[in-house]
Write a protein that holds these residues in place. Structure first.
Motif, PDB file in Angstrom:
ATOM      1  N   ASN A 318      29.719 -33.036  60.338  1.00 28.82           N
ATOM      2  CA  ASN A 318      28.963 -32.375  61.409  1.00 28.82           C
ATOM      3  C   ASN A 318      29.829 -31.378  62.166  1.00 28.82           C
ATOM      4  O   ASN A 318      30.059 -31.502  63.374  1.00 28.82           O
ATOM      5  N   LYS A 319      30.313 -30.393  61.452  1.00 31.64           N
ATOM      6  CA  LYS A 319      31.096 -29.333  62.077  1.00 31.64           C
ATOM      7  C   LYS A 319      30.294 -28.045  62.074  1.00 31.64           C
ATOM      8  O   LYS A 319      29.496 -27.784  61.169  1.00 31.64           O
ATOM      9  N   SER A 320      30.554 -27.227  63.081  1.00 33.16           N
ATOM     10  CA  SER A 320      29.870 -25.936  63.173  1.00 33.16           C
ATOM     11  C   SER A 320      30.562 -24.919  62.269  1.00 33.16           C
ATOM     12  O   SER A 320      31.694 -25.126  61.807  1.00 33.16           O
ATOM     13  N   PHE A 350      26.837 -30.101  55.196  1.00 34.02           N
ATOM     14  CA  PHE A 350      27.202 -29.600  56.519  1.00 34.02           C
ATOM     15  C   PHE A 350      25.897 -29.257  57.241  1.00 34.02           C
ATOM     16  O   PHE A 350      25.435 -28.110  57.206  1.00 34.02           O
ATOM     17  N   PRO A 351      25.266 -30.231  57.887  1.00 33.70           N
ATOM     18  CA  PRO A 351      23.908 -30.029  58.422  1.00 33.70           C
ATOM     19  C   PRO A 351      23.797 -28.934  59.474  1.00 33.70           C
ATOM     20  O   PRO A 351      22.716 -28.381  59.666  1.00 33.70           O
ATOM     21  N   LYS A 352      24.897 -28.610  60.169  1.00 35.05           N
ATOM     22  CA  LYS A 352      24.834 -27.534  61.158  1.00 35.05           C
ATOM     23  C   LYS A 352      24.810 -26.150  60.508  1.00 35.05           C
ATOM     24  O   LYS A 352      24.538 -25.151  61.175  1.00 35.05           O
ATOM     25  N   ILE A 353      25.099 -26.107  59.193  1.00 34.18           N
ATOM     26  CA  ILE A 353      25.080 -24.841  58.456  1.00 34.18           C
ATOM     27  C   ILE A 353      23.894 -24.797  57.500  1.00 34.18           C
ATOM     28  O   ILE A 353      23.175 -23.808  57.415  1.00 34.18           O
ATOM     29  N   PRO A 355      21.026 -27.747  56.557  1.00 28.76           N
ATOM     30  CA  PRO A 355      20.597 -29.140  56.710  1.00 28.76           C
ATOM     31  C   PRO A 355      19.980 -29.748  55.455  1.00 28.76           C
ATOM     32  O   PRO A 355      19.786 -30.963  55.393  1.00 28.76           O
ATOM     33  N   LYS A 356      19.698 -28.928  54.437  1.00 27.21           N
ATOM     34  CA  LYS A 356      18.997 -29.425  53.258  1.00 27.21           C
ATOM     35  C   LYS A 356      19.914 -29.672  52.070  1.00 27.21           C
ATOM     36  O   LYS A 356      19.790 -30.693  51.377  1.00 27.21           O
ATOM     37  N   TYR A 357      20.840 -28.742  51.817  1.00 26.18           N
ATOM     38  CA  TYR A 357      21.627 -28.809  50.597  1.00 26.18           C
ATOM     39  C   TYR A 357      23.122 -28.972  50.874  1.00 26.18           C
ATOM     40  O   TYR A 357      23.659 -28.352  51.813  1.00 26.18           O
ATOM     41  N   PRO A 358      23.814 -29.756  50.038  1.00 26.93           N
ATOM     42  CA  PRO A 358      25.281 -29.802  50.127  1.00 26.93           C
ATOM     43  C   PRO A 358      25.880 -28.456  49.736  1.00 26.93           C
ATOM     44  O   PRO A 358      25.190 -27.603  49.141  1.00 26.93           O
TER      45      PRO A 358
END
Length: 482
Positions: A318-320, A350-353, A355-358
């Protein structure tokens, strides 16, 4: 500071490159090339747990390097090469097959910072390839057993895979590995381009090649802060890989070991700060490249702050974007500026970048950030699509399609012959339905063929059983000095 002979070899290689050499003719059109260019080759990886990860034995791949086609003035034996015939780690000399800038400025997809513009030879080869051959070119596949099998022959001759990866269970001793490689080359000679022959040879914990003196872990190399020592280690890795027929090494690790609970990186990292990882990792990359071996830097966008092993499940960080740019991405940005040709992308969400795909399936991360913001237009390879991070959340066919849509060039399918078929079928279906354009496939295949041509890859030169005596002595000497 230690200024070892392998560090000097890297400097010599860079000076040669800067003077305007244009690359060797390779087997990116190998039926017509007739073996004119000198081969540069390297390694495979390990069955079981590659990357030092947990069960499932997945591996990391991609490629990077600077042009080592130094012309007749290159060192043919290299530092450490002795009368016993053991390989040294000097820059390999190109005795022929120069492209002379053939095809510069041709209309084609731009391959970007790490690679030269595609030559006329590459463009002709692209036009002559069938869709099946192009899709196969985008796969690096694993194999069963320590000798060639009929399934592997089928995979090469009918699925036209662009490369293979060697795991530990594929490797017996230097003689057996050389024989294995030579058989694969023979099977591949009617295909459009030479094989990527790849290995996870980081040294230390993740070491696959047989008959070598034990390398230190990257962490121990990093603690010395001696960039000459790091360059020597890279030269040793490249020389060993090349001697055993490998032309791709999935190293170095450019992840920053910032999380003490990280289950998969640890001592494979050069340190806990971005500056130290860049300082020590880039000389290793260049040392590998100086031996004519493609270095694949990994694992973008950074695997150092995870608490889950992606071999088993999908890590979430969870990093920006700003946090990643200021820390994890620093070594990768530095490597790209210094001539990385290939980057491996990790299975991390990285859900902050996105949210759907690795990252390995994310267009935002691969196309917008890696290619756009960081300016990397070389070869992008996914981490192994048979890993738990993908298998538990996506079907392998779905993952392959999404990775190509995201901008990846090569899909690593490290286990399962049937998985290779599944990936190809899924890509064909997406193309037929308009999900992936043929132009998008051509972009990736152009980059792949250009990288193979840059390193002069050829299936026409056989690998001899190496005598590793002098190389091992040089490794012991360098380690003993630290």
């Amino acid at each position: 500071m230690h200024k070892g002979k392998y560090g000097l070899a890297v400097l010599a290689m860079l000076l040669i490159f800067a003077s305007g050499c244009s690359g060797q003719k390779s087997d990116s059109g190998q039926q017509a090339a007739g073996g004119a260019g000198q081969e540069m080759s390297n390694g495979g990886t390990n069955q079981g747990t590659a990357d030092g990860g947990a069960s499932g034995g997945q591996q990391n791949a991609a490629a990077g390097g600077t042009d080592t086609s130094g012309g007749a003035g290159g060192t043919s034996e290299g530092a450490g090469g002795g009368a016993d015939g053991s390989p040294g780690a000097g820059t390999s000399g190109n005795t022929g097959g120069s492209q002379n800038g053939d095809g510069a400025g041709a209309t084609s997809p731009d391959t970007g910072s790490g690679l030269p513009a595609p030559s006329a030879n590459v463009l002709r080869q692209l036009q002559s390839m069938t869709l099946d051959e192009k899709l196969g070119e985008m796969i690096v596949a694993g194999m069963d057993g320590n000798t060639p099998t009929s399934r592997t022959k089928t995979m090469i001759q009918q699925q036209h895979v662009g490369g293979v990866i060697f795991y530990k269970n594929n490797v017996t001793d230097p003689k057996g590995l050389a024989a294995y490689v030579n058989q694969l080359k023979a099977w591949n000679r009617d295909n459009p381009s030479a094989l990527f022959l790849s290995v996870d040879e980081e040294g230390g914990t993740v070491s696959r090649l047989p008959g070598l003196e034990k390398f230190p872990d990257a962490w121990d190399v990093g603690k010395t802060k001696d960039t000459g020592y790091a360059a020597d280690m890279g030269g040793f890795l490249g020389a060993a890989s090349s001697a055993m027929g490998m032309n791709v090494d999935y190293a170095p690790v450019l992840d920053i070991n910032s999380n003490p609970n990280n289950p998969v990186i640890g001592v494979r990292s050069f340190g806990a700060t971005s500056d130290l990882v860049s300082q020590m990792g880039l000389p290793v990359m260049k040392g590998i490249q100086a031996q004519g071996v493609i270095s694949v830097v990994k694992h973008f966008p950074g695997h150092g702050d995870t608490s889950v092993d992606s071999h088993l499940d999908l890590p979430v960080v969870n990093k920006s974007l700003k946090q990643l740019q200021q820390f994890e991405w620093v070594p990768f940005a530095d490597a790209i500026r210094e001539g990385a040709d290939a980057v491996m992308v990790a299975h991390i969400l990285f859900p902050k970048i996105d949210p759907k795909y690795p990252a390995s399936l994310s267009k935002t991360i691969i196309t917008d950030e890696l290619r756009g913001t960081l300016g990397f237009q070389g070869v992008v390879i996914t981490d192994d699509l048979t890993m738990g991070a993908i298998g538990k959340h996506f079907g392998i066919g779905e993952a392959a399609v999404q990775s190509v849509k995201a901008g990846a060039d090569i899909m690593l399918v490290a286990h399962g012959y049937d998985d290779v078929v599944t990936v190809i079928d899924a890509l064909k279906k997406s193309i037929s339905q308009g999900g992936i354009s043929k132009k998008r496939i051509d972009e990736s295949v152009t980059r792949i063929l250009t990288l193979k041509e840059k390193y002069g890859l050829s299936d026409r030169k056989t690998v001899q059983t190496p005598n590793l005596t002098s190389l091992n002595a040089e490794i012991r000497k360098a380690i003993g000095a630290h």
